[in-house]
Design a protein around this motif. Structure first.
Motif, PDB file in Angstrom:
ATOM      1  N   ALA A 193     -36.834  52.019  -0.090  1.00  0.00           N
ATOM      2  CA  ALA A 193     -37.306  51.857  -1.304  1.00  0.00           C
ATOM      3  C   ALA A 193     -38.092  50.432  -1.452  1.00  0.00           C
ATOM      4  N   VAL A 194     -39.155  50.650  -3.071  1.00  0.00           N
ATOM      5  CA  VAL A 194     -39.663  49.711  -3.665  1.00  0.00           C
ATOM      6  C   VAL A 194     -39.109  49.461  -4.829  1.00  0.00           C
ATOM      7  N   VAL A 195     -38.898  48.517  -5.200  1.00  0.00           N
ATOM      8  CA  VAL A 195     -38.674  48.048  -6.863  1.00  0.00           C
ATOM      9  C   VAL A 195     -39.054  47.409  -7.344  1.00  0.00           C
ATOM     10  N   MET A 196     -40.293  47.917  -8.618  1.00  0.00           N
ATOM     11  CA  MET A 196     -40.888  46.807  -9.141  1.00  0.00           C
ATOM     12  C   MET A 196     -40.610  45.829 -10.082  1.00  0.00           C
ATOM     13  N   GLN A 197     -41.514  44.277  -8.945  1.00  0.00           N
ATOM     14  CA  GLN A 197     -41.066  43.387 -10.000  1.00  0.00           C
ATOM     15  C   GLN A 197     -40.346  43.092 -11.368  1.00  0.00           C
ATOM     16  N   GLU A 198     -41.689  44.158 -12.043  1.00  0.00           N
ATOM     17  CA  GLU A 198     -41.178  43.959 -13.777  1.00  0.00           C
ATOM     18  C   GLU A 198     -39.218  44.608 -14.359  1.00  0.00           C
ATOM     19  N   ASP A 199     -38.860  45.372 -13.511  1.00  0.00           N
ATOM     20  CA  ASP A 199     -37.598  45.700 -12.470  1.00  0.00           C
ATOM     21  C   ASP A 199     -36.290  44.445 -12.355  1.00  0.00           C
ATOM     22  N   CYS A 200     -36.965  43.398 -11.846  1.00  0.00           N
ATOM     23  CA  CYS A 200     -36.038  42.649 -11.006  1.00  0.00           C
ATOM     24  C   CYS A 200     -36.248  41.568 -11.933  1.00  0.00           C
ATOM     25  N   GLU A 201     -35.021  40.657 -11.888  1.00  0.00           N
ATOM     26  CA  GLU A 201     -35.121  39.145 -12.594  1.00  0.00           C
ATOM     27  C   GLU A 201     -34.833  38.891 -11.332  1.00  0.00           C
ATOM     28  N   PRO A 202     -35.959  37.305 -11.272  1.00  0.00           N
ATOM     29  CA  PRO A 202     -34.932  36.238 -10.266  1.00  0.00           C
ATOM     30  C   PRO A 202     -33.936  35.711 -11.256  1.00  0.00           C
ATOM     31  N   LEU A 203     -33.346  35.016 -10.809  1.00  0.00           N
ATOM     32  CA  LEU A 203     -31.946  34.199 -11.368  1.00  0.00           C
ATOM     33  C   LEU A 203     -31.985  32.866 -10.986  1.00  0.00           C
ATOM     34  N   ALA A 204     -32.284  32.377 -12.477  1.00  0.00           N
ATOM     35  CA  ALA A 204     -32.098  30.887 -12.624  1.00  0.00           C
ATOM     36  C   ALA A 204     -31.520  30.465 -11.445  1.00  0.00           C
ATOM     37  N   ASP A 205     -30.023  30.809 -12.284  1.00  0.00           N
ATOM     38  CA  ASP A 205     -29.237  29.167 -11.742  1.00  0.00           C
ATOM     39  C   ASP A 205     -28.834  29.869 -10.110  1.00  0.00           C
ATOM     40  N   ARG A 206     -29.252  30.102  -9.414  1.00  0.00           N
ATOM     41  CA  ARG A 206     -29.132  30.753  -8.067  1.00  0.00           C
ATOM     42  C   ARG A 206     -30.982  31.017  -7.532  1.00  0.00           C
ATOM     43  N   GLU A 207     -30.614  29.815  -7.038  1.00  0.00           N
ATOM     44  CA  GLU A 207     -32.531  30.373  -6.431  1.00  0.00           C
ATOM     45  C   GLU A 207     -32.031  30.928  -5.254  1.00  0.00           C
ATOM     46  N   GLY A 208     -33.205  31.788  -5.007  1.00  0.00           N
ATOM     47  CA  GLY A 208     -33.172  32.850  -4.151  1.00  0.00           C
ATOM     48  C   GLY A 208     -32.484  34.434  -4.188  1.00  0.00           C
ATOM     49  N   TYR A 209     -31.845  34.687  -5.433  1.00  0.00           N
ATOM     50  CA  TYR A 209     -31.277  35.336  -5.684  1.00  0.00           C
ATOM     51  C   TYR A 209     -32.152  36.376  -6.843  1.00  0.00           C
ATOM     52  N   VAL A 210     -31.852  37.459  -7.054  1.00  0.00           N
ATOM     53  CA  VAL A 210     -33.003  38.456  -7.664  1.00  0.00           C
ATOM     54  C   VAL A 210     -31.659  39.203  -8.327  1.00  0.00           C
ATOM     55  N   SER A 211     -31.943  39.972  -9.330  1.00  0.00           N
ATOM     56  CA  SER A 211     -31.032  41.051 -10.119  1.00  0.00           C
ATOM     57  C   SER A 211     -31.640  42.037 -10.019  1.00  0.00           C
ATOM     58  N   VAL A 212     -30.808  43.277  -9.668  1.00  0.00           N
ATOM     59  CA  VAL A 212     -32.220  44.282  -9.376  1.00  0.00           C
ATOM     60  C   VAL A 212     -31.700  45.108 -10.699  1.00  0.00           C
ATOM     61  N   ARG A 213     -32.484  45.443 -11.600  1.00  0.00           N
ATOM     62  CA  ARG A 213     -32.271  46.007 -12.755  1.00  0.00           C
ATOM     63  C   ARG A 213     -31.980  48.061 -13.226  1.00  0.00           C
ATOM     64  N   GLN A 214     -32.781  48.222 -12.008  1.00  0.00           N
ATOM     65  CA  GLN A 214     -33.059  49.547 -11.832  1.00  0.00           C
ATOM     66  C   GLN A 214     -32.089  49.738 -10.555  1.00  0.00           C
ATOM     67  N   LEU A 215     -31.757  51.631 -10.445  1.00  0.00           N
ATOM     68  CA  LEU A 215     -31.811  51.987  -9.792  1.00  0.00           C
ATOM     69  C   LEU A 215     -32.486  53.165  -9.327  1.00  0.00           C
ATOM     70  N   PRO A 216     -33.075  52.363  -7.967  1.00  0.00           N
ATOM     71  CA  PRO A 216     -34.267  53.122  -6.758  1.00  0.00           C
ATOM     72  C   PRO A 216     -33.585  54.317  -6.207  1.00  0.00           C
ATOM     73  N   ARG A 217     -34.275  54.908  -6.184  1.00  0.00           N
ATOM     74  CA  ARG A 217     -34.247  56.325  -5.074  1.00  0.00           C
ATOM     75  C   ARG A 217     -34.881  56.233  -3.440  1.00  0.00           C
ATOM     76  N   PRO A 218     -34.994  56.721  -2.590  1.00  0.00           N
ATOM     77  CA  PRO A 218     -35.088  56.744  -1.448  1.00  0.00           C
ATOM     78  C   PRO A 218     -36.495  56.894  -1.275  1.00  0.00           C
ATOM     79  N   GLY A 219     -37.474  56.398  -0.832  1.00  0.00           N
ATOM     80  CA  GLY A 219     -39.290  56.819  -0.623  1.00  0.00           C
ATOM     81  C   GLY A 219     -39.875  55.994  -2.213  1.00  0.00           C
ATOM     82  N   GLN A 220     -39.091  54.531  -3.140  1.00  0.00           N
ATOM     83  CA  GLN A 220     -40.448  55.365  -3.988  1.00  0.00           C
ATOM     84  C   GLN A 220     -40.839  54.016  -4.049  1.00  0.00           C
ATOM     85  N   TRP A 221     -41.956  54.100  -4.189  1.00  0.00           N
ATOM     86  CA  TRP A 221     -43.164  52.837  -4.208  1.00  0.00           C
ATOM     87  C   TRP A 221     -43.107  52.678  -3.309  1.00  0.00           C
ATOM     88  N   ILE A 222     -43.430  53.955  -2.120  1.00  0.00           N
ATOM     89  CA  ILE A 222     -43.750  53.639  -0.202  1.00  0.00           C
ATOM     90  C   ILE A 222     -44.778  54.962  -0.279  1.00  0.00           C
TER      91      ILE A 222
END
Length: 424
Positions: A124-153
């Motif tokens: 699956a792919v989660v749109m970047q608008e539904d994710c938030e890179p962490l300011a205090d943990r470089e290289g990590y991202v918080s995924v704010r939406q639960l994807p369904r299999p096959g989403q945006w593929i």
């Protein structure tokens, strides 16, 4: 369609005293029966193939897309690893369009961009608008939406499968079709040969714009408008046009023009001179050189129309009145030329629309009323429906195809043919 469907008049035969009256559909069917597709084809650059007719099927040697890819800028994930919103995962790789990534490590996501291939393991792919890179943990991202299999593929082959016929022989190419051909690697296409058309007008009253100033026009003279729109219509249909100008109303001049035009053209198209007047020389000239069928088509505007052969060339004679000539071309000549290029379906498409006008005078002929769509979704009628009023075809954006004997009341559903249907 056998040859007996046409009543040809040869030089030795006695000409009919009156032209034969035919229904429009009957006339068109007979014309199409004579429109054998032209022999030969051209190979052209896909860049230059707009409006041409395919001479062979276009078959894909690959699938499109070639592999699963992302439909969005975002993050490729394993959907099963995201049981709750706000899960924080490490970004293990970055995949841009045109590159390929490695298999997705468990417990990580891949930064991915539109068109980039989906890494193995991601579903699956989660749109970047539904994710938030962490300011205090470089290289990590918080995924704010639960994807369904096959989403945006976008799945491999979901647009085109290998071996599929993506464009068919006889199809007239559009800008979208050219893009589709290019998407499977076609830089050149095999297309039907262009019809070669000789165009001329008849009538001593005709004057070319630019040759005589309006103030200097002699009594009875008119500018030759038909020559301009007929040439433009022929070019839009992919024809090679030889513009032979205005032929004087003289038998010898008409014979010379027809004889010369028949040498290297598939169709001779004339405007005017197909009635039965003493100064109309087209009919006897075509009869002398070949064969001719002269009809009165049960349509308004329109009526006089001629079909025949001069040598190996087809001949068509249109009425002289501009709107009659314009509509007769669209209804009879256009489908004939498309069929010469191998187009199988040349039927005019109409849609149902509401008449926002009344037409209380039923005519015995089938009528083509110039109309324009209005803001209310209905059709307005041009006030002057004369066959000489060319402004009606500029003001309007189509015609109502009104059957013979039919009146129209405000609000009635009518058959509307858009000019865009004919002029594409």
């Amino acid at each position: 369609m056998n040859a007996s469907a046409f009543t040809s008049t040869s030089p030795a035969a006695k000409p009919a005293t009156r032209p034969l009256l035919k229904a429009l559909d009957e006339a068109l069917a007979e014309l199409l029966g004579r429109a054998t597709p032209l022999a030969g084809s051209d190979t052209v650059s896909t860049f230059d193939a707009d409006g041409r007719v395919l001479a062979e099927d276009v078959v894909s040697a690959l699938q499109v897309p070639p592999e699963d890819n992302s439909a969005m800028d975002g993050y490729a994930v394993r959907a099963a690893e995201l049981a709750d919103e706000g899960v924080v995962l490490r970004v293990s790789q970055r995949i841009a369009a045109g590159s390929s990534g490695s298999a997705l490590e468990p417990g990580t996501v891949a930064r991915i961009f539109t068109g980039a291939p989906i890494p193995a393991g991601a579903d699956a792919v989660v749109m970047q608008e539904d994710c938030e890179p962490l300011a205090d943990r470089e290289g990590y991202v918080s995924v704010r939406q639960l994807p369904r299999p096959g989403q945006w593929i976008r799945r491999a082959g979901e647009d085109v499968t290998r071996g599929a016929t993506v464009l068919s022989k006889g199809e007239r190419l559009t800008p979208a079709a050219l893009g589709l051909a290019a998407s499977i690697g076609m830089d050149r296409l095999q297309v039907a040969r262009r019809p070669r058309v000789a165009l001329f007008s008849t009538g001593d009253e005709l004057v070319m714009p630019g040759e005589v100033a309006p103030a200097q026009m002699r009594p009875g003279a008119i500018y030759n408008s038909n020559r301009f729109f007929l040439r433009a219509l022929l070019l839009r249909l992919g024809c090679e046009v030889s513009d032979l100008g205005i032929v004087p109303d003289q038998r010898d001049a008409t014979l010379d023009a027809l004889r010369s035009a028949s040498q290297a053209h598939d169709l001779i198209l004339t405007s005017g001179g197909v009635s039965v007047g003493e100064e109309d020389h087209i009919k006897p000239a075509v009869q002398q050189l070949g064969s001719l069928d002269l009809w009165q088509i049960a349509m308004k505007p329109g009526k006089p129309f001629a079909y025949g052969r001069v040598g190996a060339a087809h001949f068509m004679g249109l009425p002289g009145n501009p709107v009659s000539s314009f509509l007769t071309f669209l209804l009879l000549v256009r489908p004939f030329l498309l069929r010469l290029q191998g187009v199988p379906d040349v039927a005019t498409k109409s849609i149902a629309a509401a008449a926002h006008f009344t037409w209380p005078r039923a005519d015995k002929r089938r009528e083509f009323l110039r109309v324009r769509r209005n803001a209310g979704g209905g059709l307005d009628l041009f006030p002057n429906q004369s066959s000489g009023v060319l402004t009606s075809a500029v003001w309007g954006d189509g015609v109502v195809d009104n059957p013979s004997g039919q009146t129209i009341a405000h609000g009635d559903t009518v058959r509307f043919i858009a000019f865009s249907e004919w002029l594409a």
